[in-house]
Design a protein around this motif. Sequence first.
Motif, PDB file in Angstrom:
ATOM      1  N   LEU A  31       0.846  -1.193   0.000  1.00 14.00           N
ATOM      2  CA  LEU A  31       0.000   0.000   0.000  1.00 14.00           C
ATOM      3  C   LEU A  31       0.879   1.240   0.000  1.00 14.00           C
ATOM      4  CD1 LEU A  31      -2.802   1.322   0.209  1.00 14.00           C
ATOM      5  CD2 LEU A  31      -2.602   1.133   2.694  1.00 14.00           C
ATOM      6  N   TRP A  32       0.738   2.035  -1.037  1.00 11.81           N
ATOM      7  CA  TRP A  32       1.477   3.291  -1.179  1.00 11.81           C
ATOM      8  C   TRP A  32       0.502   4.467  -1.124  1.00 11.81           C
ATOM      9  CZ3 TRP A  32       6.798   3.991  -2.949  1.00 11.81           C
ATOM     10  CH2 TRP A  32       7.516   2.779  -3.057  1.00 11.81           C
ATOM     11  N   VAL A  33       0.983   5.575  -0.626  1.00 10.75           N
ATOM     12  CA  VAL A  33       0.246   6.840  -0.722  1.00 10.75           C
ATOM     13  C   VAL A  33       1.150   7.816  -1.464  1.00 10.75           C
ATOM     14  CG1 VAL A  33      -0.930   8.697   0.484  1.00 10.75           C
ATOM     15  CG2 VAL A  33      -0.927   6.388   1.460  1.00 10.75           C
ATOM     16  N   ILE A  34       0.629   8.389  -2.536  1.00  7.40           N
ATOM     17  CA  ILE A  34       1.416   9.320  -3.335  1.00  7.40           C
ATOM     18  C   ILE A  34       0.626  10.613  -3.518  1.00  7.40           C
ATOM     19  CG2 ILE A  34       2.536   7.354  -4.458  1.00  7.40           C
ATOM     20  CD1 ILE A  34       0.999   7.955  -6.988  1.00  7.40           C
ATOM     21  N   PRO A  35       1.273  11.682  -3.963  1.00  6.70           N
ATOM     22  CA  PRO A  35       0.567  12.974  -4.060  1.00  6.70           C
ATOM     23  C   PRO A  35      -0.597  12.913  -5.040  1.00  6.70           C
ATOM     24  CG  PRO A  35       2.942  13.290  -4.204  1.00  6.70           C
ATOM     25  CD  PRO A  35       2.696  11.814  -4.313  1.00  6.70           C
ATOM     26  N   GLN A  36      -1.658  13.633  -4.700  1.00  3.91           N
ATOM     27  CA  GLN A  36      -2.774  13.723  -5.646  1.00  3.91           C
ATOM     28  C   GLN A  36      -2.404  14.727  -6.738  1.00  3.91           C
ATOM     29  OE1 GLN A  36      -4.918  16.416  -6.047  1.00  3.91           O
ATOM     30  NE2 GLN A  36      -4.783  17.609  -4.160  1.00  3.91           N
ATOM     31  N   PRO A  37      -2.798  14.432  -7.991  1.00  2.00           N
ATOM     32  CA  PRO A  37      -2.284  15.191  -9.138  1.00  2.00           C
ATOM     33  C   PRO A  37      -3.090  16.422  -9.545  1.00  2.00           C
ATOM     34  CG  PRO A  37      -3.513  13.299  -9.913  1.00  2.00           C
ATOM     35  CD  PRO A  37      -3.562  13.239  -8.408  1.00  2.00           C
TER      36      PRO A  37
END
Length: 212
Positions: free
Chosen positions: A175-181
């Motif tokens: 599970l990764w969390v990355i910036p919303q675009p």
Amino acid sequence: MEPVSDIRHSPLEGRRPKRTELAGFVDGTVDDIRCPHPKLLIVGINPGLWTAAVNAPFAYPGNRFWPSLFASGLTPWQVDASYGLHLRDERMMIDRGIGLTNLVNRATAKASELNTAELRQGADRLRELCARIHPRVIAILGITAYRQAFADKSASLGLQDLTAEETDRFGGAQLWVIPQPSGLNAHATMPVLVDWWRRVADAAGLDLAAAR
């Protein structure tokens, strides 16, 4: 514009919404990109009004989702979803092993209009989905909503340190969390977004070279 028959079902039948029409899509929904056993499952927070109007994920022209996917090598061409999602684009994503869903499938003008209860329910729905389809990697777009949805105020961007039990609830996925675009997210420039996409693509075993 290409023939409407090349675009999956859209409330506006293959045309862009007018600004005056957008308010009519509050609480609307958008169809997922359903990949049976995805290498990468991308999870947005919830649809925007433009997205609901054309039934296509991240359809607003100012959103950097599709441009950043292309720039990273995750897609072989630049997808334009502003009129709706072309069937060839949806098939390309599925063939690449990429699925797409949202935590909450209710359109709002801003993600901040969602309440904590909705986000928590969305987290439960995501766990149930992942237990069925067993993605290799999950990438949730947006740290603020993630903290609310999963009751983890200290979470930061990147690979989440889950317990064995929590991992099982997500079908064994990372599970990764990355910036919303969104274009409103000034902290995440295009190079930053591209770097995050390449990280999750590597974790998922996606061959970026093959996407070009």
